[in-house]
Design an enzyme around this catalytic site. Structure first.
Site, PDB file in Angstrom:
ATOM      1  N   TYR A 144      -7.832 -41.399 -52.743  1.00 38.96           N
ATOM      2  CA  TYR A 144      -7.806 -42.707 -53.416  1.00 38.96           C
ATOM      3  C   TYR A 144      -6.481 -42.850 -54.139  1.00 38.96           C
ATOM      4  O   TYR A 144      -6.062 -41.951 -54.870  1.00 38.96           O
ATOM      5  CB  TYR A 144      -8.968 -42.784 -54.409  1.00 38.96           C
ATOM      6  CG  TYR A 144      -9.035 -44.068 -55.198  1.00 38.96           C
ATOM      7  CD1 TYR A 144      -9.418 -45.267 -54.600  1.00 38.96           C
ATOM      8  CD2 TYR A 144      -8.733 -44.087 -56.562  1.00 38.96           C
ATOM      9  CE1 TYR A 144      -9.489 -46.447 -55.328  1.00 38.96           C
ATOM     10  CE2 TYR A 144      -8.804 -45.257 -57.295  1.00 38.96           C
ATOM     11  CZ  TYR A 144      -9.180 -46.433 -56.673  1.00 38.96           C
ATOM     12  OH  TYR A 144      -9.259 -47.598 -57.404  1.00 38.96           O
ATOM     13  N   ASP A 239       0.508 -37.928 -55.061  1.00 40.25           N
ATOM     14  CA  ASP A 239      -0.191 -38.751 -56.042  1.00 40.25           C
ATOM     15  C   ASP A 239      -0.814 -37.799 -57.051  1.00 40.25           C
ATOM     16  O   ASP A 239      -1.875 -37.208 -56.808  1.00 40.25           O
ATOM     17  CB  ASP A 239      -1.251 -39.615 -55.346  1.00 40.25           C
ATOM     18  CG  ASP A 239      -1.964 -40.532 -56.333  1.00 40.25           C
ATOM     19  OD1 ASP A 239      -1.878 -40.267 -57.554  1.00 40.25           O
ATOM     20  OD2 ASP A 239      -2.604 -41.493 -55.889  1.00 40.25           O
ATOM     21  N   LYS A 267      -3.010 -41.541 -66.128  1.00 42.46           N
ATOM     22  CA  LYS A 267      -3.981 -40.826 -66.971  1.00 42.46           C
ATOM     23  C   LYS A 267      -3.315 -40.033 -68.095  1.00 42.46           C
ATOM     24  O   LYS A 267      -2.916 -40.612 -69.093  1.00 42.46           O
ATOM     25  CB  LYS A 267      -4.882 -39.963 -66.098  1.00 42.46           C
ATOM     26  CG  LYS A 267      -5.602 -40.837 -65.019  1.00 42.46           C
ATOM     27  CD  LYS A 267      -6.734 -40.145 -64.366  1.00 42.46           C
ATOM     28  CE  LYS A 267      -7.304 -40.911 -63.181  1.00 42.46           C
ATOM     29  NZ  LYS A 267      -8.346 -41.855 -63.496  1.00 42.46           N
TER      30      LYS A 267
HETATM   31  N1  HOZ Z   1     -10.925 -44.802 -60.352  1.00 37.74           N
HETATM   32  C1  HOZ Z   1     -11.421 -44.074 -61.462  1.00 37.74           C
HETATM   33  C2  HOZ Z   1     -12.100 -42.829 -61.042  1.00 37.74           C
HETATM   34  N2  HOZ Z   1     -11.494 -42.100 -60.016  1.00 37.74           N
HETATM   35  C3  HOZ Z   1     -12.385 -44.876 -62.271  1.00 37.74           C
HETATM   36  C4  HOZ Z   1     -11.760 -45.416 -63.456  1.00 37.74           C
HETATM   37  C5  HOZ Z   1     -12.721 -46.035 -64.433  1.00 37.74           C
HETATM   38  O1  HOZ Z   1     -13.744 -46.577 -64.072  1.00 37.74           O
HETATM   39  O2  HOZ Z   1     -12.429 -45.990 -65.604  1.00 37.74           O
END
Ligand code: HOZ
Length: 425
Positions: A144, A239, A267
């Site tokens: 992802y 990534d 993050k």
């Molecule tokens: N895409 C995030 C987890 N891999 C989720 C982010 C969120 O919902 O805060």
């Protein structure tokens, strides 16, 4: 445990916000429960609006490596706020953060700060295309890279558990240049590169996949990607939105000793504020405007409050390399607890763990790619999730996300969590 206020807020929110949430996995859809509405976080704990307190292993999906509301980060942010929230002009802090990132990851000779991981990846891909003059991108099934159009193909994260695996609203023409190979399968990469290699701008990979649950790269896989991209004149993009500053201060590239051409970060780099970054070799990054012809801009890019949180967080991590060993050991102890649970109760559980990241898959395993990850019993995961929650432990509300350990989790809290895992209520 009562969840009355969360239930009420969820009902109200659904009237004004699609699904009641601002990111799909938060809706608890795949675990069949009402999402918790959070009131506050302190150290290793979060407290919901009903006053229920949980040991938190979501850690805001990764940024919270120091735990919630770390006093030094909060104090620095409070002080920075007094000086104004945004200027839309350069600050000394942007340069200081760029230096810190470079110190952690020498491959990132130049870096641009942006506001989300999605934006970082989208921009890195544009740079790769601009630099190589090629259009195609090769990604991996179940990796992802945010929700930009061209990358929502066989994506992980909530795209795995929502009804629409890939998104509607993305014109087919936008994904025509996206090739999809299988994670950990060098043959699938080799075949695509043989056919399209001279058209491929970049291969983008989560060096440790963490959006189909945590899936480790097999020995030699990342080395192979480095070699084949070089051979075909394509760029290698790591990534590291999740792995950056988490597998170690130098991220996955330091951990595995591979030098990518471009890196995307998010993050942890923002210390809990909305910030992300992309960077790499000088000759590639000098493609970015105003030096080069690749356009990318943002009003809140390099925001002074976000850079403050990022700098303090990275400085703490840099000064405390022992944190990494500590959180890795704790994650290993949690992994053992899942193995004990499987042994004691005859449950099918496969655990993948690396550094402070882990996933317990409810399947026999081994889990080493998209197909073996998605073979998991999501109903069993939902039952486990509910039981953990009722006993005060908050884990990801989806089989296909990671469990994160922070420096704020104490030995006692880890032992308590292991007891809850092993008892299997
Ligand atoms: N895409 C995030 C987890 N891999 C989720 C982010 C969120 O919902 O805060």
């Amino acid at each position: 445990m009562k969840f009355n206020k969360s239930e009420w807020l969820f009902e109200q929110s659904q009237k004004r916000i699609p699904g009641g949430v601002n990111s799909p996995v938060r809706a608890f859809g795949s675990v069949g429960r009402t999402p918790l509405f959070i009131d506050r976080g302190e150290g290793s704990h979060i407290t919901d609006v009903d006053g229920n307190r949980f040991l938190d292993y979501v850690c805001s999906w990764g940024p919270g490596i120091l735990g919630h509301a770390h006093p030094a980060v909060v104090q620095a942010v409070q002080e920075a706020c007094q000086k104004g929230l945004t200027y839309g002009a350069p600050t000394e802090k942007e340069w200081r953060l760029a230096e810190l990132i470079h110190a952690a990851m020498p491959s990132v000779e130049k870096v641009r700060l942006v506001s989300s991981g999605t934006e970082a990846v989208m921009s890195a891909i544009r740079v790769a295309r601009g630099y190589t003059g090629r259009d195609k991108i090769l990604k991996f099934k179940g990796n992802y890279h945010g929700h930009s159009d061209g990358l929502l193909v066989k994506a992980g994260s909530a795209a795995l558990t929502t009804a629409v695996p890939d998104s509607s609203g993305v014109p087919v023409s936008y994904t025509q240049n996206t090739l999809v190979a299988l994670y950990n399968d060098t043959d699938s990469v080799g075949k695509l590169m043989e056919e399209y290699g001279d058209q491929v701008a970049a291969v983008i990979v989560e060096p440790v996949a963490a959006n189909m649950g945590v899936v480790l790269p097999k020995a030699g896989f990342l080395e192979y990607l480095r070699e084949i991209t070089t051979r075909y004149g394509a760029l290698l993009i790591f990534d590291e939105v999740i792995t950056g500053f988490r597998l170690g201060f130098g991220g996955a590239q330091e951990y595995f000793g591979i030098v990518p051409d471009l890196t995307t970060l998010g993050k942890i780099v923002g210390g809990g504020m909305p910030m992300a970054a992309y960077g790499g070799r000088t000759d590639i990054m000098d493609m970015v405007s105003p030096v080069g012809p690749v356009y990318q801009a943002g009003t809140l890019s390099g925001n002074p409050i976000a850079t403050t949180a990022g700098i303090v967080t990275l400085e703490i991590l840099k000064e405390h390399p022992e944190y990494y060993k500590d959180i890795e050991q704790k994650a290993r102890r949690l992994a053992r607890a899942f193995q004990n649970r499987a042994k004691n109760w005859g449950e099918e559980i496969w655990v993948n763990q690396i550094g402070s990241l882990l996933s317990a898959f409810f399947t026999t395993g081994p889990v080493e790619d998209y197909d073996s990850a998605t073979a998991s019993d999501t109903k069993a995961y939902a039952a486990y999730f509910g039981a953990m929650l009722e006993q005060g432990v908050y884990v990801a509300p989806s089989q296909f996300e990671a469990m994160f350990v922070s420096a704020a989790h104490t030995e006692e809290e880890i032992e308590e969590t292991c007891r809850v895992i092993e008892e299997r209520k």
